[in-house]
Design an enzyme around this catalytic site. Structure first.
Site, PDB file in Angstrom:
ATOM      1  N   ARG A  52      38.353  53.381  43.542  1.00  0.00           N
ATOM      2  CA  ARG A  52      37.719  53.275  42.228  1.00  0.00           C
ATOM      3  C   ARG A  52      36.812  52.052  42.250  1.00  0.00           C
ATOM      4  O   ARG A  52      36.802  51.272  43.187  1.00  0.00           O
ATOM      5  CB  ARG A  52      38.737  53.247  41.073  1.00  0.00           C
ATOM      6  CG  ARG A  52      40.071  52.626  41.288  1.00  0.00           C
ATOM      7  CD  ARG A  52      40.170  51.119  41.260  1.00  0.00           C
ATOM      8  NE  ARG A  52      39.360  50.473  40.290  1.00  0.00           N
ATOM      9  CZ  ARG A  52      38.782  49.297  40.487  1.00  0.00           C
ATOM     10  NH1 ARG A  52      38.946  48.647  41.626  1.00  0.00           N
ATOM     11  NH2 ARG A  52      38.028  48.739  39.571  1.00  0.00           N
ATOM     12  N   GLY A  53      36.053  51.909  41.135  1.00  0.00           N
ATOM     13  CA  GLY A  53      35.011  50.881  41.115  1.00  0.00           C
ATOM     14  C   GLY A  53      33.726  51.573  41.545  1.00  0.00           C
ATOM     15  O   GLY A  53      33.703  52.299  42.561  1.00  0.00           O
ATOM     16  N   ALA A  54      32.640  51.363  40.760  1.00  0.00           N
ATOM     17  CA  ALA A  54      31.426  52.159  40.959  1.00  0.00           C
ATOM     18  C   ALA A  54      30.905  52.158  42.404  1.00  0.00           C
ATOM     19  O   ALA A  54      30.671  53.232  42.981  1.00  0.00           O
ATOM     20  CB  ALA A  54      30.354  51.690  39.979  1.00  0.00           C
ATOM     21  N   GLN A 203      43.866  47.535  36.009  1.00  0.00           N
ATOM     22  CA  GLN A 203      43.093  47.121  37.190  1.00  0.00           C
ATOM     23  C   GLN A 203      43.008  45.595  37.283  1.00  0.00           C
ATOM     24  O   GLN A 203      42.897  45.045  38.370  1.00  0.00           O
ATOM     25  CB  GLN A 203      41.673  47.693  37.139  1.00  0.00           C
ATOM     26  CG  GLN A 203      41.581  49.186  37.373  1.00  0.00           C
ATOM     27  CD  GLN A 203      41.641  49.982  36.087  1.00  0.00           C
ATOM     28  OE1 GLN A 203      42.219  49.542  35.091  1.00  0.00           O
ATOM     29  NE2 GLN A 203      41.058  51.168  36.085  1.00  0.00           N
ATOM     30  N   ASP A 244      29.382  50.071  35.518  1.00  0.00           N
ATOM     31  CA  ASP A 244      29.424  51.417  36.122  1.00  0.00           C
ATOM     32  C   ASP A 244      28.107  52.157  36.017  1.00  0.00           C
ATOM     33  O   ASP A 244      27.816  53.043  36.815  1.00  0.00           O
ATOM     34  CB  ASP A 244      30.536  52.247  35.474  1.00  0.00           C
ATOM     35  CG  ASP A 244      31.878  51.749  35.946  1.00  0.00           C
ATOM     36  OD1 ASP A 244      32.384  50.765  35.363  1.00  0.00           O
ATOM     37  OD2 ASP A 244      32.396  52.302  36.936  1.00  0.00           O
ATOM     38  N   ASN A 254      30.888  49.757  31.245  1.00  0.00           N
ATOM     39  CA  ASN A 254      31.914  49.206  32.133  1.00  0.00           C
ATOM     40  C   ASN A 254      33.268  49.593  31.544  1.00  0.00           C
ATOM     41  O   ASN A 254      33.347  50.236  30.494  1.00  0.00           O
ATOM     42  CB  ASN A 254      31.758  47.681  32.262  1.00  0.00           C
ATOM     43  CG  ASN A 254      32.622  47.123  33.388  1.00  0.00           C
ATOM     44  OD1 ASN A 254      32.601  47.652  34.506  1.00  0.00           O
ATOM     45  ND2 ASN A 254      33.394  46.089  33.118  1.00  0.00           N
ATOM     46  N   LYS A 255      34.310  49.208  32.229  1.00  0.00           N
ATOM     47  CA  LYS A 255      35.673  49.562  31.830  1.00  0.00           C
ATOM     48  C   LYS A 255      35.926  49.337  30.342  1.00  0.00           C
ATOM     49  O   LYS A 255      35.494  48.323  29.788  1.00  0.00           O
ATOM     50  CB  LYS A 255      36.643  48.728  32.680  1.00  0.00           C
ATOM     51  CG  LYS A 255      38.108  48.898  32.389  1.00  0.00           C
ATOM     52  CD  LYS A 255      38.587  50.335  32.431  1.00  0.00           C
ATOM     53  CE  LYS A 255      38.207  51.050  33.705  1.00  0.00           C
ATOM     54  NZ  LYS A 255      38.334  52.528  33.582  1.00  0.00           N
TER      55      LYS A 255
HETATM   56  O1  MRU Z   1      37.986  53.243  36.233  1.00  0.00           O
HETATM   57  P1  MRU Z   1      37.563  52.261  37.287  1.00  0.00           P
HETATM   58  O2  MRU Z   1      38.687  51.416  37.787  1.00  0.00           O
HETATM   59  O3  MRU Z   1      36.792  52.925  38.397  1.00  0.00           O
HETATM   60  O4  MRU Z   1      36.540  51.287  36.529  1.00  0.00           O
HETATM   61  C1  MRU Z   1      35.928  50.275  37.290  1.00  0.00           C
HETATM   62  C2  MRU Z   1      35.094  49.348  36.502  1.00  0.00           C
HETATM   63  O5  MRU Z   1      34.892  49.515  35.325  1.00  0.00           O
HETATM   64  C3  MRU Z   1      34.418  48.250  37.266  1.00  0.00           C
HETATM   65  O6  MRU Z   1      34.279  47.118  36.468  1.00  0.00           O
HETATM   66  C4  MRU Z   1      33.023  48.711  37.726  1.00  0.00           C
HETATM   67  O7  MRU Z   1      33.095  49.925  38.387  1.00  0.00           O
HETATM   68  C5  MRU Z   1      32.358  47.711  38.601  1.00  0.00           C
HETATM   69  S1  MRU Z   1      33.111  47.586  40.198  1.00  0.00           S
HETATM   70  C6  MRU Z   1      32.174  46.511  41.117  1.00  0.00           C
END
Ligand code: MRU
Length: 354
Positions: A52-54, A203, A244, A254-255
């Site tokens: 996970r994470g963009a 997270q 994201d 973002n999250k």
């Molecule tokens: O649902 P997730 O854990 O994939 O969400 C991730 C986030 O919101 C991060 O802050 C974002 O992807 C940036 S990661 C460098």
């Protein structure tokens, strides 16, 4: 727990090889890597947030395309190859909707295939693996550049708040928001990071606190609803998060919870920064209103980590992301430089048309 290997994703072997990734749902108590030998396993890893994470989702999708095309024999027709490519692209694109890096990586691999249409299938497969590896390597470089630009914005001794995990686990290496902290540490600035635990999937507490401990960066974990009090007490001088998807006007998804943190930062006159590579910009959309927000299962809230914490049958709304309007963002830190003020013109000046 074996913590010597912390590479989020790795390609093992040659063109007939596979993707290996850390199962982030098990951290911080179990360190397990999963072998993704078919595209269904890659899809599931993205959907279930094992990866996970963009940026990491984008890298996984790039390799996922390669794995998905392994089912096409080298003696198959071009039509068969390109029809499978379309099938794999559509399938992977359906795993999660918000992080634009996913679609960016799939489209990049598809474009690479298209521009090499005249090559044999064996050659095409090898070219696509090279491109997937390039996506991975370029992300590593971008994270380090983001860290170098971002570290300039922070001062020795500051308290900084972050939300979710935008660290090495969310990228090829080093992260975006966390890269800023790691780089600041590398140049001798001591920071104290306040880590929002990040409900409902934690997270922040499971991943960010873990990464900061490993890097020996001073940090304090707080529940999301404590951020206002921590700011009021004067413990935080800046906020840095990842993103994201960023629209043309700088509105940033973002999250879930990030928007609230940005409002709190504004109320306390604290600068709110986003750290993200240019692969997270979606210049095809005008504003954050057009960003699709993923809605996830209600059980993540009512039965998180296998513990029932709400009555049976309760109504639940579980958006996984929110959008912070550009006017609340002091600057966006990219690998190409710092965007400040966050306006359409400044975004185009710094990153060009990506
Ligand atoms: O649902 P997730 O854990 O994939 O969400 C991730 C986030 O919101 C991060 O802050 C974002 O992807 C940036 S990661 C460098």
């Amino acid at each position: 727990m074996n913590t010597t290997k912390t590479e989020t994703l790795r390609w093992i072997g040659e063109v007939d090889g596979h993707l290996e990734l850390i199962d982030q749902t098990l951290l911080p108590t179990e360190f397990t890597e999963i072998a993704c030998k078919d595209v269904q396993t890659v899809w599931d890893a993205i959907k279930q947030l094992k990866v996970r994470g963009a940026p990491a989702i984008g890298i996984a999708a790039g390799y996922g395309m390669v794995v998905g095309l392994q089912t096409v024999s080298d003696s198959a027709s071009k039509e068969e190859f390109f029809s499978r490519l379309k099938e794999v692209s559509d399938y992977l694109a359906g795993s999660r909707p918000t992080a634009v890096n996913l679609f960016w990586a799939i489209e990049r691999i598809a474009r690479t295939a298209e521009s090499n249409r005249d090559k044999s299938i064996a050659e095409l497969k090898s070219i696509l693996l090279t491109d997937a590896i390039a996506i991975h390597d370029e992300d590593r470089e971008m994270c380090h550049a983001i860290g170098r630009f971002g570290a300039e914005l922070l001062k020795d001794g500051q308290g900084v708040l972050t939300h979710c995990n935008a660290g090495g686990l969310a990228t090829a290496e080093y992260g975006t928001a966390l890269s800023v902290f790691f780089t600041a540490q590398d140049v001798g600035k001591n920071l104290h990071i306040f880590v929002d635990e990040t409900r409902p999937l934690l997270q922040g507490s499971r991943l960010t606190a873990w990464e900061l401990q490993h890097r020996q960066i001073e940090s304090t974990l707080i529940c999301d609803n404590m951020a206002a009090q921590v700011m009021r007490e004067g413990k935080v001088q800046a906020v840095v998060t990842g993103a994201d998807r960023i629209a043309r006007n700088g509105d940033s998804a973002n999250k879930i919870g990030t928007y609230g943190v940005a409002c709190l930062a504004k109320a306390h006159n604290i600068p709110f920064y986003i750290a993200a590579p240019t692969t997270t910009f979606d210049l095809t959309i005008e504003s954050g209103d057009e960003i699709p927000i993923e809605e996830r299962a209600s059980e993540e809230i009512t039965n998180g980590f296998n513990k029932q914490t709400a009555p049976d049958g309760v109504n639940v709304y579980n958006p996984a992301f929110d959008v912070t309007p550009a006017e609340l963002i002091k600057a966006i830190i990219t690998e190409k430089g710092i965007i400040q003020p966050v306006t359409v013109e400044e975004i185009q000046r710094v990153i060009g048309y990506v």
